[in-house]
Design a protein around this motif. Structure first.
Motif: not given
Length: 380
Positions: A290, A293, A303, A305, A308, A327, A329, A362
């Motif tokens: 990853t 972000v 996007w 945070q 990603q 991503i 989260t 995405y």
């Protein structure tokens, strides 16, 4: 900065810790007619260590074990010095314009932990090596094989086939180390030219959390001189027991006397796994690489945070529908703002556990919940 200290000769840039203060080459202990393999015994001792020193049976080899009180530095240098070796590793580089490959040579230290030639050192001393050799304090040199290595803890185990009796280090109990007690470092400053140098100081701190190359390490801090050339060397207490493996130092301008060693009690189970499997068992992995972000990226692209996904590396992660660009989260309702948050939480689990991820997709811009079964991290 805090960084690994390793000495590189010949055209490579790697920093290796060294120690100053000369220690003369020792005498030969003579040959043995067939070394008795005690790898199994060593591994079991490391696994079942009850906090006492783990010298145990050395299969007839000389041991540095002490069952009495403190010794002076001269005694410790004579007894433990022969158990510390020099290590040379050759790293093959890229092909040159004129054909052939460039090479560089790293020099570091190691600690003999068994009579049949097993040696512990730092991973960064032997990482990516095409060949490794070991020099004893007798002057003898042996080819070595990398048995196992672990980048996360910066530990590695290598093996030689000795034709002479070895001195085996006595591994102590670093959980009993106290601030202010004597600390003696043994290693090879500036490579093998100053083989077996000894410096003395104190334990400056224990359980010191240090960030090294984006890793958090729990280390012993010492003011015993550690300079360029002795990664993998021994940090020894006043009884002649190894309490740490020298690994890193602070290199900021104006800073002196801040060296760090991997506590031997934390190293023992790692060493045992490296002996038995060649890697550390039981580490969970989601199967992703990853990138973070940032708040800026989130604002620019709309996007959330988080972490990603740049690549998917396990079938479990693929089967869960995770894809490049997604991503993460949240993991089990814990908010993820960067990749290290994901790693920190994942490391509290075990292979086979299931975690629930909240994922911003995405491709669709929608948020979904997916479940992933953690795999075991097995090196290539």
């Amino acid at each position: 900065s805090v960084r690994y200290v390793a000495a590189l000769v010949a055209a490579a840039v790697l920093n290796l810790a060294v120690l100053g203060g000369a220690f003369a080459l020792g005498h030969s202990f003579g040959s043995k007619s067939g070394t008795v393999t005690n790898k199994t015994t060593l591994s079991e001792q490391l696994k079942t260590d009850d906090g006492q020193s783990s010298g145990g049976s050395t299969g007839g080899a000389t041991s540095t074990a002490s069952t009495t009180g403190s010794k002076d530095t001269t005694e410790i240098a004579k007894e433990v010095g022969p158990a510390v070796v020099g290590i040379k590793s050759t790293v093959q580089g890229q092909m040159s314009l004129f054909g052939g490959y460039s090479t560089s040579e790293a020099q570091g230290s190691g600690i003999i932990i068994s009579a049949d030639g097993y040696i512990v050192t730092n991973n960064h001393v032997v990482a990516d090596s095409s060949s490794v050799s070991v020099q004893l304090n007798t002057g003898s040199e042996y080819a070595a094989k990398v048995i196992g290595a672990d980048d996360q803890t910066d530990l590695a185990v290598i093996k030689i086939e000795p034709t002479e009796e070895l001195t085996v280090a006595n591994l102590g109990d670093s959980t009993k180390v106290e601030v202010g007690e004597t600390a003696i470092a043994i290693g090879n400053p500036m490579g093998l030219e100053f083989f077996g140098s000894v410096t003395q100081g104190i334990v400056s701190a224990v359980n010191r959390t240090v960030q090294v190359d984006n890793r958090t390490m729990n280390l012993i801090q010492t003011d015993a001189a550690i300079n360029s050339g002795n990664s993998g060397g021994a940090l020894v207490n006043s009884k002649g027991e190894v309490i740490g493996i020298n690994a890193v130092k602070v290199t900021t301008t104006g800073v002196e006397g801040m060296g760090f060693a991997i506590p031997i009690s934390e190293a023992k189970p790692i060493i045992s796994d490296l002996l038995d499997y060649g890697y550390v068992k039981g580490r969970p992995v989601i199967g992703l690489s990853t990138r973070d972000v940032s708040a800026y990226m989130a604002q620019q692209y709309g996007w959330p945070q988080g972490a990603q996904i740049m690549s998917v590396t396990t079938d479990n992660a693929r089967n869960a529908g995770l894809q490049q660009g997604d991503i993460i989260t949240k993991i089990d309702d814990k908010t993820i703002s960067k990749g290290s948050d994901l790693t920190e939480y994942k490391d509290t689990k075990s292979p086979g556990d299931t975690v629930k991820l909240e994922v911003y997709k995405y491709a669709t811009g929608k948020t979904e919940s997916v479940s992933v079964v953690l795999s075991e991290q097995i090196p290539d």
